[in-house]
Design an enzyme around this catalytic site. Structure first.
Site, PDB file in Angstrom:
ATOM      1  N   ALA A   1       0.975   8.853   3.305  1.00 50.97           N
ATOM      2  CA  ALA A   1       1.209   9.842   2.264  1.00 50.97           C
ATOM      3  C   ALA A   1       1.404   9.276   0.859  1.00 50.97           C
ATOM      4  O   ALA A   1       0.770   9.739  -0.098  1.00 50.97           O
ATOM      5  CB  ALA A   1       2.439  10.674   2.631  1.00 50.97           C
TER       6      ALA A   1
ATOM      7  N   ARG B   1       2.057   5.330  -6.713  1.00 56.53           N
ATOM      8  CA  ARG B   1       2.922   6.243  -5.962  1.00 56.53           C
ATOM      9  C   ARG B   1       4.160   6.605  -6.762  1.00 56.53           C
ATOM     10  O   ARG B   1       4.559   5.888  -7.672  1.00 56.53           O
ATOM     11  CB  ARG B   1       3.317   5.636  -4.624  1.00 56.53           C
ATOM     12  CG  ARG B   1       4.174   4.403  -4.713  1.00 56.53           C
ATOM     13  CD  ARG B   1       4.520   3.897  -3.311  1.00 56.53           C
ATOM     14  NE  ARG B   1       5.039   2.558  -3.362  1.00 56.53           N
ATOM     15  CZ  ARG B   1       4.965   1.692  -2.339  1.00 56.53           C
ATOM     16  NH1 ARG B   1       4.412   2.036  -1.210  1.00 56.53           N
ATOM     17  NH2 ARG B   1       5.478   0.491  -2.450  1.00 56.53           N
TER      18      ARG B   1
ATOM     19  N   ARG C   1      -3.975  -6.323   0.194  1.00 56.88           N
ATOM     20  CA  ARG C   1      -2.515  -6.221   0.255  1.00 56.88           C
ATOM     21  C   ARG C   1      -2.055  -6.098   1.714  1.00 56.88           C
ATOM     22  O   ARG C   1      -1.032  -6.639   2.092  1.00 56.88           O
ATOM     23  CB  ARG C   1      -2.079  -5.005  -0.561  1.00 56.88           C
ATOM     24  CG  ARG C   1      -0.578  -4.855  -0.801  1.00 56.88           C
ATOM     25  CD  ARG C   1      -0.373  -3.670  -1.755  1.00 56.88           C
ATOM     26  NE  ARG C   1       1.025  -3.349  -2.028  1.00 56.88           N
ATOM     27  CZ  ARG C   1       1.746  -3.868  -3.030  1.00 56.88           C
ATOM     28  NH1 ARG C   1       1.231  -4.773  -3.816  1.00 56.88           N
ATOM     29  NH2 ARG C   1       2.998  -3.487  -3.221  1.00 56.88           N
ATOM     30  N   ASP C   2      -2.805  -5.354   2.502  1.00 53.36           N
ATOM     31  CA  ASP C   2      -2.516  -5.248   3.936  1.00 53.36           C
ATOM     32  C   ASP C   2      -3.420  -6.203   4.724  1.00 53.36           C
ATOM     33  O   ASP C   2      -3.281  -6.329   5.945  1.00 53.36           O
ATOM     34  CB  ASP C   2      -2.753  -3.816   4.426  1.00 53.36           C
ATOM     35  CG  ASP C   2      -1.898  -2.823   3.656  1.00 53.36           C
ATOM     36  OD1 ASP C   2      -0.766  -3.196   3.280  1.00 53.36           O
ATOM     37  OD2 ASP C   2      -2.354  -1.699   3.407  1.00 53.36           O
TER      38      ASP C   2
ATOM     39  N   ASP D   1      13.634  -4.162   1.541  1.00 53.00           N
ATOM     40  CA  ASP D   1      12.230  -3.905   1.860  1.00 53.00           C
ATOM     41  C   ASP D   1      11.513  -5.233   2.094  1.00 53.00           C
ATOM     42  O   ASP D   1      11.643  -6.165   1.297  1.00 53.00           O
ATOM     43  CB  ASP D   1      11.570  -3.119   0.715  1.00 53.00           C
ATOM     44  CG  ASP D   1      10.497  -2.197   1.230  1.00 53.00           C
ATOM     45  OD1 ASP D   1       9.473  -2.692   1.720  1.00 53.00           O
ATOM     46  OD2 ASP D   1      10.705  -0.962   1.170  1.00 53.00           O
TER      47      ASP D   1
ATOM     48  N   ASP E   1       9.567  -7.323  -0.595  1.00 52.13           N
ATOM     49  CA  ASP E   1       8.282  -6.712  -0.292  1.00 52.13           C
ATOM     50  C   ASP E   1       7.337  -6.721  -1.485  1.00 52.13           C
ATOM     51  O   ASP E   1       6.205  -7.173  -1.388  1.00 52.13           O
ATOM     52  CB  ASP E   1       8.497  -5.269   0.166  1.00 52.13           C
ATOM     53  CG  ASP E   1       7.176  -4.653   0.578  1.00 52.13           C
ATOM     54  OD1 ASP E   1       6.614  -5.111   1.587  1.00 52.13           O
ATOM     55  OD2 ASP E   1       6.689  -3.761  -0.137  1.00 52.13           O
TER      56      ASP E   1
ATOM     57  N   HIS F   1      10.726  -3.700   7.507  1.00 51.29           N
ATOM     58  CA  HIS F   1       9.650  -4.480   8.153  1.00 51.29           C
ATOM     59  C   HIS F   1       9.665  -5.838   7.498  1.00 51.29           C
ATOM     60  O   HIS F   1      10.321  -6.045   6.477  1.00 51.29           O
ATOM     61  CB  HIS F   1       8.270  -3.821   7.964  1.00 51.29           C
ATOM     62  CG  HIS F   1       7.966  -3.523   6.533  1.00 51.29           C
ATOM     63  ND1 HIS F   1       7.615  -4.494   5.627  1.00 51.29           N
ATOM     64  CD2 HIS F   1       8.046  -2.375   5.828  1.00 51.29           C
ATOM     65  CE1 HIS F   1       7.469  -3.947   4.436  1.00 51.29           C
ATOM     66  NE2 HIS F   1       7.738  -2.655   4.523  1.00 51.29           N
TER      67      HIS F   1
ATOM     68  N   SER G   1       6.418   0.624   5.212  1.00 47.69           N
ATOM     69  CA  SER G   1       7.545   1.396   4.673  1.00 47.69           C
ATOM     70  C   SER G   1       7.574   2.830   5.170  1.00 47.69           C
ATOM     71  O   SER G   1       8.645   3.391   5.407  1.00 47.69           O
ATOM     72  CB  SER G   1       7.478   1.444   3.150  1.00 47.69           C
ATOM     73  OG  SER G   1       7.727   0.187   2.608  1.00 47.69           O
TER      74      SER G   1
END
Ligand SMILES: O=C(O)[C@@H](CO)OP(=O)(O)O
Ligand SMILES: [Mn+2]
Ligand SMILES: [Mn+2]
Length: 558
Positions: A286, A214, A171-172, A29, A429, A471, A82
């Site tokens: 999701a 999650r 984070r993004d 990841d 990741d 990624h 992901s």
């Protein structure tokens, strides 16, 4: 969509490749390919196993695309992630993903004609519309411009009172950008107020500490969000959200801001969720919305004490779990990711083992299988979850559970009970997202060691391996200008990149079971993650279905 019952899942035999090989499918990841400099943690780390695979280029090692259109995202500027990465890997086709489907539904206005919007809009007359989700333009879980359009659209269609419950990102997008996003939102809400809509921010908190857990790693995260959003209770109270974020950032970064509520002059929360209200979770992705969706939707729920369960009309931006049909109401239909490679292979006698630690467990199961939880056939599959560390940031334990994943995979390979052993190794990741360069170097080394354990087991049983990534992340830890030089902020400090990247990822094949002559084709230069499923099917001795993206390999005659 053709239901599974009507589809023939029989795969044709591959004309040249045998069946019955044990195959390890390894997904690193956040492991992209980028120029070797000091901010490329994969380069800096000792990664002898991955380095040795690279020696196999071009026949047995190459790069593939993992971002933008190659994984169904709206533009080529969209970094991979992901969800879309594992969807593409598992489904073998490129589906327009949530980000794009929401864009289209908003642009055409169809979002407002759907059942989901009609359902929530029945609360507009008497109740408040609550919008809960990630506030940034990262485009991985949500997008600010979509929230802005929805605010406009809902208010034009009768929403009189709107409360936004924001989750700050970092984070993004760059850490610290939360303040700017809250300012933009506040500005929009002020304009709505001028038009007579009572619109405001009601609560907030950092995504990794509030709401967006999650795979049931830590329900306390969701509870903290519930308390602030639904009950209107939080340890921090502010009159104004900009002030809240600025103040709380003194002791935490955007990802981990503690929960806060906005209060009125009487110190009363301005926007708890009460009977008669409508709620929309605005994330399209999701994994990090499923837990909240369960808390909002399920009558029987015992993961934490909800204290008060308001009677609301709830819709997700999308339906987050196709198997659980969760949530039952949604504004935009999710991509119909059907006939995934996992489903085909199970129908063709391939026994599968899948494993990761909690934080990535759903990636190699749920996302791999097209956002579907559960087994296709429990007799043929075993999914093993190794509990992740809870309550820490992963730079503190950068090795995470890599070796445990390696061990489980090794044992599954040696057991002879499985034809495919599939893992996700999270380190590059999860530690890359912390922005801690030193820790990310340690993480990459641990990931490499886990790969070695798996390849050694494949060697022992005469199997085949395929190693790739979903990624980029750890290969580039700084923000750069167009010519690739690191950017400094106004204080002269490096701008650390906590997010994913748009870099390609490696893919390698090998192992003693790989038939001589198998090599990467040279005529698929634009190959991406969606080409991997057909490749894996070939290695299991099958030809992929016609509508799958083409295989990356060919069998040379001698
Ligand atoms: O942590 C996550 O939710 C995303 C980044 O937002 O990372 P990944 O896509 O690798 O799961
Ligand atoms: Mn990932
Ligand atoms: Mn990530």
């Amino acid at each position: 969509m053709a239901s599974s019952g009507q589809v023939s899942f029989k795969l044709e035999d591959h004309p040249k490749l045998p069946k019955g090989k044990r195959i390890a499918v390894v997904v690193l990841d956040g492991w992209g390919e980028y120029k070797p400099d000091q901010y490329n943690c994969i380069h800096v780390a000792q990664t002898p196993t991955m380095d040795s695979l690279k020696q196999g280029a071009p026949d047995r090692w190459r790069l593939i695309r993992a971002h933008g259109n190659a994984v169904g995202l709206p533009t080529e500027d969209d970094m991979g992630n992901s969800e879309v990465g594992h969807n593409a890997l598992g489904a073998g086709r490129i589906f327009a993903q949530g980000a794009k489907l929401v864009d289209l539904a908003l642009a055409s206005g169809k979002i407002y004609d759907g059942e989901g919007f009609k359902y929530i809009s029945e609360s507009f007359e008497k109740g408040t519309l609550h919008l809960i989700g990630l506030l940034s333009d990262g485009g991985v879980h949500s997008r600010l411009d979509q929230l802005q359009l929805l605010l406009k659209g809902a208010s034009e269609r009768g929403a009189k009172r709107i409360c936004v419950h924001v989750l700050t990102d970092g984070r993004d997008v760059l850490d610290g950008s939360s303040v700017g996003f809250v300012e933009i939102l506040e500005n929009d809400l002020a304009k709505l107020r001028e038009k007579g809509v009572d619109a405001r921010i009601a609560s907030g908190g950092g995504r990794m500490y509030v709401t967006m857990d999650r795979y049931e790693n830590d329900w306390d995260v969701v509870k903290r969000g519930w308390d602030a959003q639904v009950l209107g209770e939080a340890p921090h109270k502010f009159k104004n959200a900009i002030e809240a974020v600025k103040k709380l950032r003194e002791n935490a970064n955007d990802q981990y801001l503690p929960p806060f509520v906005i209060v009125d002059d009487n110190n009363k929360a301005v926007g708890p969720i009460v009977d008669g209200d409508a709620v929309v979770t605005i994330n399209f992705r999701a994994d990090r919305m499923v837990m909240l969706a369960k808390a909002l939707e399920y009558q029987d729920f015992n993961k934490f004490d909800r204290v008060r369960v308001p009677k609301i009309r709830y819709a997700g931006m999308l339906q987050y779990d196709g198997e659980l049909k969760l949530p039952s109401r949604y504004l935009v239909s999710p991509p119909e990711i059907d006939r995934t490679s996992g489903e085909y292979l199970v129908h063709n006698g391939v026994r599968t083992f899948a494993c990761s630690e909690t934080v990535k467990f759903g990636h190699v199961t749920f996302f791999w299988n097209g956002n579907r939880s559960g087994y296709f056939n429990p007799q043929m599959e075993e999914y093993v979850e190794i509990p992740s560390d809870v309550g820490i940031t992963f730079n503190v334990q950068p090795k995470m559970k890599a070796l445990e994943i390696g061990e489980k995979a090794r044992d599954a390979i040696l057991s002879g009970k499985f034809d495919q052993v599939r893992v996700n190794i999270p380190n590059g990741d999860m530690v890359g997202h912390t922005g801690d360069i030193e820790a990310t170097v340690v993480a990459c080394k641990a990931a490499d060691e886990a790969v070695k354990m798996i390849l050694d087991a494949i060697e022992q049983v005469g199997g085949i391996y395929i190693v790739t990534a979903d990624h980029g992340n750890a290969e580039d830890m700084v923000k750069r200008n167009k010519s690739g030089e690191p950017l400094l902020d106004k204080n002269g400090d490096l701008q650390i990149l906590t997010s994913h990247t748009c870099q390609p990822v490696p893919i390698a094949i090998g192992g003693p079971g790989l038939a001589p002559g198998v090599r990467f084709r040279s005529d698929a230069p634009n190959g991406g993650l969606a080409n991997v499923a057909a490749t894996v099917m070939n290695l299991h001795g099958f030809v992929a279905p016609n509508d799958y993206e083409t295989t990356l390999i060919e069998v040379a005659d001698n």
